[in-house]
Scaffold this motif. Sequence first.
Motif: not given
Length: 140
Positions: A5, A8, A38, A105-106, A108-109, A114, A117-118, A120
Amino acid sequence: METSDILRHQIIKNLMAQHTENIADTAISLWELMATQIISIVGKGGFHSLYARSVFLTQSTFPWLTVDAVPSQAGQPFADLKISFEGQTVATIIEANSVLLITFTDILASLIGEQLTTRILRSAWGNAASIQVDKEFQHE
């Protein structure tokens, strides 16, 4: 997961801090690059839902942020965001867009994890995102 977290969030803050000229255009560009990645996973409707939720949550800190009830035309999907930035200071735009990206992003993660997401973000933002993550790992 907490370290991821932080990484990111740091990627986002570093990218926003790097470009203070034409900051509104830079912010929109980051959104467009990320959206492309996304949308290929969750579709336009899914992306817009996540984006609208993120704007809603971020409005508690930045009430001047707006989102269209219906997604903007394909050529300018973030026109509402750019309009929201008009008249704001560079520092305010940097802070607001950082919080908005982190919120997005939170969410999405929490849905896809996580690691994905990272990945992406790295794919969307290229070397700038990868370099920052690599530097953080070297310091741990």
